[in-house]
Design a protein around this motif. Structure first.
Motif, PDB file in Angstrom:
ATOM      1  N   GLY A   1       0.567  -1.108   0.128  1.00 16.22           N
ATOM      2  CA  GLY A   1      -0.345  -0.391   0.105  1.00 16.22           C
ATOM      3  C   GLY A   1       0.712   1.339  -0.199  1.00 16.22           C
ATOM      4  N   THR A   2       2.745   0.794  -0.217  1.00 16.76           N
ATOM      5  CA  THR A   2       2.992   2.731  -0.143  1.00 16.76           C
ATOM      6  C   THR A   2       3.020   3.145  -1.753  1.00 16.76           C
ATOM      7  OG1 THR A   2       4.579   0.689  -0.316  1.00 16.76           O
ATOM      8  CG2 THR A   2       5.170   1.455   1.907  1.00 16.76           C
ATOM      9  N   PRO A   3       2.939   4.072  -1.639  1.00 14.04           N
ATOM     10  CA  PRO A   3       2.825   4.463  -2.963  1.00 14.04           C
ATOM     11  C   PRO A   3       4.469   4.405  -4.018  1.00 14.04           C
ATOM     12  CG  PRO A   3       2.687   6.272  -1.516  1.00 14.04           C
ATOM     13  CD  PRO A   3       3.232   5.182  -0.403  1.00 14.04           C
ATOM     14  N   LEU A   4       3.783   3.899  -5.364  1.00  8.58           N
ATOM     15  CA  LEU A   4       5.098   3.264  -6.683  1.00  8.58           C
ATOM     16  C   LEU A   4       6.009   4.842  -6.521  1.00  8.58           C
ATOM     17  CD1 LEU A   4       3.554   1.269  -8.700  1.00  8.58           C
ATOM     18  CD2 LEU A   4       4.656   1.049  -6.854  1.00  8.58           C
ATOM     19  N   SER A   5       7.350   4.839  -7.500  1.00 10.78           N
ATOM     20  CA  SER A   5       8.444   5.912  -7.751  1.00 10.78           C
ATOM     21  C   SER A   5       8.023   6.396  -8.816  1.00 10.78           C
ATOM     22  CB  SER A   5       8.928   5.315  -7.551  1.00 10.78           C
ATOM     23  OG  SER A   5      10.901   5.655  -8.778  1.00 10.78           O
ATOM     24  N   ASP A   6       7.981   7.348  -9.667  1.00  9.59           N
ATOM     25  CA  ASP A   6       7.908   7.056 -11.010  1.00  9.59           C
ATOM     26  C   ASP A   6       8.708   7.199 -11.836  1.00  9.59           C
ATOM     27  OD1 ASP A   6      10.179   8.728  -9.600  1.00  9.59           O
ATOM     28  OD2 ASP A   6      10.036  10.603 -10.916  1.00  9.59           O
ATOM     29  N   LYS A   7       9.992   5.859 -10.895  1.00  9.92           N
ATOM     30  CA  LYS A   7      10.896   5.688 -11.845  1.00  9.92           C
ATOM     31  C   LYS A   7      10.245   3.688 -11.699  1.00  9.92           C
ATOM     32  CE  LYS A   7      14.257   8.389 -11.480  1.00  9.92           C
ATOM     33  NZ  LYS A   7      14.204   9.703 -11.794  1.00  9.92           N
ATOM     34  N   SER A   8      10.958   3.238 -13.339  1.00  5.97           N
ATOM     35  CA  SER A   8      10.820   1.851 -13.644  1.00  5.97           C
ATOM     36  C   SER A   8      11.629   1.134 -12.690  1.00  5.97           C
ATOM     37  CB  SER A   8      10.348   1.893 -15.187  1.00  5.97           C
ATOM     38  OG  SER A   8       9.740   0.953 -16.596  1.00  5.97           O
ATOM     39  N   LYS A   9      11.407  -0.369 -12.683  1.00  2.00           N
ATOM     40  CA  LYS A   9      12.114  -1.258 -12.356  1.00  2.00           C
ATOM     41  C   LYS A   9      12.651  -1.772 -13.884  1.00  2.00           C
ATOM     42  CE  LYS A   9       8.523  -4.282 -11.353  1.00  2.00           C
ATOM     43  NZ  LYS A   9       8.509  -5.320  -9.541  1.00  2.00           N
ATOM     44  N   THR A  10      12.009  -1.305 -15.029  1.00  3.39           N
ATOM     45  CA  THR A  10      12.322  -2.254 -16.057  1.00  3.39           C
ATOM     46  C   THR A  10      13.495  -1.331 -16.518  1.00  3.39           C
ATOM     47  OG1 THR A  10       9.940  -2.935 -16.591  1.00  3.39           O
ATOM     48  CG2 THR A  10      11.516  -2.461 -18.582  1.00  3.39           C
ATOM     49  N   SER A  11      12.968  -0.106 -16.453  1.00  3.37           N
ATOM     50  CA  SER A  11      14.261   0.928 -16.885  1.00  3.37           C
ATOM     51  C   SER A  11      15.321   1.275 -16.345  1.00  3.37           C
ATOM     52  CB  SER A  11      13.162   2.271 -17.142  1.00  3.37           C
ATOM     53  OG  SER A  11      12.468   2.041 -18.546  1.00  3.37           O
ATOM     54  N   ALA A  12      15.495   0.736 -15.327  1.00  2.00           N
ATOM     55  CA  ALA A  12      16.513   0.628 -14.190  1.00  2.00           C
ATOM     56  C   ALA A  12      17.484  -0.376 -14.763  1.00  2.00           C
ATOM     57  CB  ALA A  12      16.087   0.876 -12.634  1.00  2.00           C
ATOM     58  N   GLY A  13      16.581  -2.140 -15.075  1.00  3.82           N
ATOM     59  CA  GLY A  13      17.711  -3.004 -14.836  1.00  3.82           C
ATOM     60  C   GLY A  13      17.639  -3.110 -16.052  1.00  3.82           C
ATOM     61  N   LEU A  14      17.379  -2.495 -17.549  1.00  2.82           N
ATOM     62  CA  LEU A  14      17.772  -2.587 -18.540  1.00  2.82           C
ATOM     63  C   LEU A  14      18.941  -1.337 -18.966  1.00  2.82           C
ATOM     64  CD1 LEU A  14      14.946  -2.410 -21.226  1.00  2.82           C
ATOM     65  CD2 LEU A  14      16.756  -4.162 -20.804  1.00  2.82           C
TER      66      LEU A  14
ATOM     67  N   GLY B   1      12.164  -6.420  -8.276  1.00  2.00           N
ATOM     68  CA  GLY B   1      11.772  -5.740  -7.314  1.00  2.00           C
ATOM     69  C   GLY B   1      13.054  -5.425  -5.488  1.00  2.00           C
ATOM     70  N   GLY B   2      14.003  -6.071  -5.841  1.00  2.00           N
ATOM     71  CA  GLY B   2      15.013  -5.790  -5.001  1.00  2.00           C
ATOM     72  C   GLY B   2      15.254  -4.239  -3.721  1.00  2.00           C
ATOM     73  N   VAL B   3      15.190  -3.506  -5.454  1.00  2.00           N
ATOM     74  CA  VAL B   3      15.817  -2.035  -5.014  1.00  2.00           C
ATOM     75  C   VAL B   3      14.822  -1.003  -5.323  1.00  2.00           C
ATOM     76  CG1 VAL B   3      17.613  -1.253  -6.097  1.00  2.00           C
ATOM     77  CG2 VAL B   3      18.049  -3.247  -5.891  1.00  2.00           C
ATOM     78  N   ARG B   4      14.900  -0.265  -4.291  1.00  2.00           N
ATOM     79  CA  ARG B   4      14.081   1.078  -4.361  1.00  2.00           C
ATOM     80  C   ARG B   4      14.965   2.416  -4.858  1.00  2.00           C
ATOM     81  NH1 ARG B   4      10.018   0.500   0.100  1.00  2.00           N
ATOM     82  NH2 ARG B   4       8.937  -1.385   0.271  1.00  2.00           N
ATOM     83  N   ASP B   5      13.773   3.152  -4.724  1.00  2.00           N
ATOM     84  CA  ASP B   5      15.304   4.452  -5.071  1.00  2.00           C
ATOM     85  C   ASP B   5      15.418   5.255  -4.575  1.00  2.00           C
ATOM     86  OD1 ASP B   5      12.629   5.434  -4.377  1.00  2.00           O
ATOM     87  OD2 ASP B   5      11.353   6.236  -6.045  1.00  2.00           O
ATOM     88  N   SER B   6      15.462   6.632  -4.834  1.00  3.03           N
ATOM     89  CA  SER B   6      16.387   7.102  -3.083  1.00  3.03           C
ATOM     90  C   SER B   6      15.750   7.603  -2.522  1.00  3.03           C
ATOM     91  CB  SER B   6      17.159   8.183  -4.089  1.00  3.03           C
ATOM     92  OG  SER B   6      16.287   9.307  -4.988  1.00  3.03           O
ATOM     93  N   ARG B   7      14.318   7.897  -2.770  1.00  7.06           N
ATOM     94  CA  ARG B   7      13.253   8.110  -1.698  1.00  7.06           C
ATOM     95  C   ARG B   7      12.685   7.193  -1.211  1.00  7.06           C
ATOM     96  NH1 ARG B   7       9.377  10.861  -5.260  1.00  7.06           N
ATOM     97  NH2 ARG B   7       9.712   9.530  -6.478  1.00  7.06           N
ATOM     98  N   GLY B   8      13.638   5.724  -1.851  1.00  5.83           N
ATOM     99  CA  GLY B   8      12.312   4.645  -0.564  1.00  5.83           C
ATOM    100  C   GLY B   8      11.536   3.625  -0.990  1.00  5.83           C
ATOM    101  N   GLN B   9      11.436   4.536  -2.110  1.00 10.56           N
ATOM    102  CA  GLN B   9       9.676   3.998  -2.797  1.00 10.56           C
ATOM    103  C   GLN B   9       9.851   3.083  -3.785  1.00 10.56           C
ATOM    104  OE1 GLN B   9       8.388   7.863  -4.806  1.00 10.56           O
ATOM    105  NE2 GLN B   9       7.290   7.872  -3.091  1.00 10.56           N
ATOM    106  N   VAL B  10       8.720   2.205  -3.917  1.00 11.12           N
ATOM    107  CA  VAL B  10       9.181   0.970  -5.010  1.00 11.12           C
ATOM    108  C   VAL B  10       8.773   1.540  -6.085  1.00 11.12           C
ATOM    109  CG1 VAL B  10       7.622  -1.079  -5.133  1.00 11.12           C
ATOM    110  CG2 VAL B  10       8.346  -0.573  -2.523  1.00 11.12           C
ATOM    111  N   LEU B  11       9.888   0.777  -6.757  1.00 12.84           N
ATOM    112  CA  LEU B  11      10.278   1.126  -7.969  1.00 12.84           C
ATOM    113  C   LEU B  11       8.135   0.137  -9.085  1.00 12.84           C
ATOM    114  CD1 LEU B  11      13.561   0.022  -8.872  1.00 12.84           C
ATOM    115  CD2 LEU B  11      12.369   2.620  -8.735  1.00 12.84           C
ATOM    116  N   ARG B  12       8.471   1.121 -10.339  1.00 12.54           N
ATOM    117  CA  ARG B  12       6.535   0.915 -10.741  1.00 12.54           C
ATOM    118  C   ARG B  12       7.288  -0.302 -11.912  1.00 12.54           C
ATOM    119  NH1 ARG B  12       5.319   4.505 -14.640  1.00 12.54           N
ATOM    120  NH2 ARG B  12       7.194   5.373 -14.654  1.00 12.54           N
ATOM    121  N   PRO B  13       5.922  -1.278 -12.096  1.00  8.26           N
ATOM    122  CA  PRO B  13       5.950  -2.185 -13.565  1.00  8.26           C
ATOM    123  C   PRO B  13       6.882  -2.061 -14.710  1.00  8.26           C
ATOM    124  CG  PRO B  13       4.532  -2.557 -11.797  1.00  8.26           C
ATOM    125  CD  PRO B  13       4.603  -1.135 -11.484  1.00  8.26           C
TER     126      PRO B  13
END
Length: 175
Positions: free
Chosen positions: A89-102, A163-175
């Motif tokens: 239920g935490t807010p999602l980040s504006d960053k994508s885990k697909t983009s970060a992973g690639l 999805g094991g990494v969060r952004d710098s604000r601690g938010q979960v990355l979007r799919p």
């Protein structure tokens, strides 16, 4: 004139001074649960005080799946513009885990995935490791440094994809 002793031991008078308001329970009723009775006010009968809010239905959409916010009917959640994580239920980040992973998979030596997520310290460490590896590539130690950097960036990319990494604000990355 005889003076009567004060019944209060600490010097406080049991009777109010001249002109002070006094409370007459026979006139206003008995107060309950710390309430004060005022002239013209009726107190509730025995039991818990009733409120008019008990009969109101809940706000539409409140308490149902979808995480709607009361007062913002038809508008997305202002505290989570990219949605909420269904598990926590935490807010999602504006960053994508697909983009970060690639980015980490193909340009991980430069720390591109970590720069994208805002983890600048780790990204600079990866960049320095890449430069140190290329400077010492003529020695055997440079090849080992580059091999270790390759393993580091591969594991980092897999963690970003899963999805094991969060952004710098601690938010979960979007799919």
């Amino acid at each position: 004139m005889t003076e009567t002793p004060d019944p209060a031991p600490d010097g406080w008078s049991a009777t109010p001074p001249y002109g002070a308001p006094s409370y007459d329970p026979s006139q206003y009723g008995t107060p309950q649960y710390g309430q004060q009775a005022y002239p013209g006010q009726s107190l509730p009968p025995q039991g818990y005080p009733t409120t008019p809010y008990a009969q109101q239905p809940p706000a539409p959409g409140y308490g149902q799946a979808g995480y709607s916010v009361p007062g913002f009917a038809g508008i997305a959640d202002p505290w989570a513009p990219y949605g909420r994580d269904p598990a926590t239920g935490t807010p999602l980040s504006d960053k994508s885990k697909t983009s970060a992973g690639l980015l980490q998979l193909f340009l991980g030596g430069f720390g591109a995935g970590r720069f994208y997520l805002g983890h600048n310290g780790i990204a600079i460490a990866q960049l320095i490791t890449l430069i140190l590896g290329w400077v010492t590539v003529f020695f055997v130690v440079g090849v080992l440094i580059l091999l270790a950097l390759g393993i580091w960036t591969l594991v980092d990319a897999i963690m970003m994809f899963s999805g094991g990494v969060r952004d710098s604000r601690g938010q979960v990355l979007r799919p």
